[in-house]
Design an enzyme around this catalytic site. Structure first.
Site, short mmCIF file in Angstrom:
data_model
loop_
_atom_site.label_atom_id
_atom_site.label_comp_id
_atom_site.label_asym_id
_atom_site.label_seq_id
_atom_site.Cartn_x
_atom_site.Cartn_y
_atom_site.Cartn_z
N HIS A 1 0.84 -1.24 0.02
CA HIS A 1 0.04 0.12 -0.07
C HIS A 1 1.12 1.26 0.01
O HIS A 1 1.94 1.01 0.74
CB HIS A 1 -0.77 0.01 1.27
CG HIS A 1 -1.12 1.38 1.64
ND1 HIS A 1 -0.92 2.20 2.43
CD2 HIS A 1 -2.53 1.97 1.21
CE1 HIS A 1 -1.55 3.23 2.85
NE2 HIS A 1 -2.80 3.15 1.78
N ASN B 1 0.31 5.87 0.00
CA ASN B 1 -0.70 6.86 -0.26
C ASN B 1 0.32 8.11 0.14
O ASN B 1 1.09 8.23 0.84
CB ASN B 1 -1.67 6.81 0.71
CG ASN B 1 -2.74 8.06 0.84
OD1 ASN B 1 -2.23 8.95 1.79
ND2 ASN B 1 -3.43 8.41 -0.09
N VAL B 2 -0.05 9.16 -0.89
CA VAL B 2 0.51 10.52 -0.48
C VAL B 2 -0.59 11.49 -0.77
O VAL B 2 -1.48 11.41 -1.64
CB VAL B 2 1.84 10.82 -1.42
CG1 VAL B 2 2.67 10.18 -0.74
CG2 VAL B 2 1.45 10.46 -3.01
N GLY C 1 -18.73 11.67 1.47
CA GLY C 1 -19.42 11.13 0.48
C GLY C 1 -18.72 10.93 -0.95
O GLY C 1 -19.45 11.03 -2.06
#
Length: 306
Positions: free
Chosen positions: A109, A111-112, A261
């Site tokens: 995994h 993420n940045v 959302g």
């Protein structure tokens, strides 16, 4: 902080998504990425790319880019900064999860991300976050050392204390509390980073993003042709169940997306295509599966004097 700096982050992230997807396609050799472009109701949108199948190297590889904005910062992003609750925000990032088919190849995994609030009022507050972590199903010591050595290299230009600090944060974050076990062997994790000036923080985020492929691909190439049986596949699916538990219960990125959302298919792209749960299961003592649990899924100094 101004719109030009926000755009510079967005430009880097879009280029990073392209670079990672192109590299993963070449590594897989069979499957190619499909892309969904989507719009966010309050503003912005993104590109979700997914690769995988029953053949090829990756059973599922998902690489998301998003740029969204809204009028009220979601709770998952404001818990540590309650004074910012309710402020307008812009959030952009690249997030990926790779689930290989071969159980000897670990999942990974990365993420940045970047968030800024208050641009409309002229009183912006910004921060960076991200990291990368490794989730092996079978323990190969050389792979873990390579992963952490590359993580340390990503931090070297920013101070000797950065790697141990963000390595510890990763160990603590990717911990499944209700199981009292780690999700994997860690790596780097950082959030709410604005203690340096913008340029230095942005440079660090880029360093983390740029070091993901050098950390992961050598491991993939080393293990991709290792043979396996139904036993190893069943263990992989069982451990993937832990991955699901963490992401749905604790992951801040998942919670941020759902609370804001966002597009559910893109948010839950991190889920493995197949997973399993076995009631009250424990591997046989002395087995390779027990070795993973006993000797690798625990926080430790992997590099030492390396």
């Amino acid at each position: 902080m101004n719109n030009d700096r926000l755009q510079a982050v967005i430009d880097y992230l879009q280029t990073l998504q392209d670079r990672i997807c192109n590299t993963l396609e070449r590594a897989d050799g069979i499957n190619t990425f499909s892309e969904d472009r989507w719009e966010y109701a309050q503003g912005g949108g993104g590109q979700s790319r997914v690769l995988g199948g029953a053949s090829g190297l990756f059973e599922q590889a998902g690489v998301n880019f998003s740029r969204v904005s809204g009028q009220s910062l979601p709770e998952a992003a404001s818990t540590r900064r309650p004074a910012l609750a309710g402020r307008d925000y812009h959030a952009t990032g690249v997030s990926l999860v790779i689930h290989p088919l071969n159980p000897c190849v670990p999942s990974s995994h990365m993420n940045v991300r970047f968030i800024v609030t208050g641009l409309s009022t002229g009183t912006p507050v910004w921060w960076f976050g991200g990291g990368f972590d490794l989730t092996p199903y079978y323990a190969f010591h050389d792979d873990v050392i390579h992963w952490h050595r590359t993580a340390r290299q990503a931090c070297e230009d920013f101070g000797a204390e950065v790697y141990p600090r963000f390595k510890q944060w990763c160990d603590e974050y990717f911990f499944i509390k209700h199981r009292q076990e780690a999700r994997g062997v860690g790596g780097l994790f950082f959030d709410d980073l604005n203690e340096w000036d913008f340029d230095r923080c942005f440079a660090f985020m880029r360093s983390v993003g740029d070091h993901y492929l050098p950390a992961y691909l050598p491991i993939v190439e080393r293990r991709r042709d290792t043979g396996y049986t139904d036993r190893e596949r069943r263990w992989q699916l069982y451990r993937r169940g832990r991955y699901v538990e963490f992401n749905l219960v604790y992951d801040r990125g998942t919670l941020f997306g759902l609370q804001s959302g966002g597009r559910v298919e893109s948010i839950l792209m991190s889920m493995p295509p197949l997973a399993a749960w076995r009631y009250n299961y424990a591997p046989e003592p002395g087995s390779p599966e027990a070795d993973l649990l006993d000797n690798y899924l625990t926080a430790r100094d992997w590099l030492g004097a390396v």
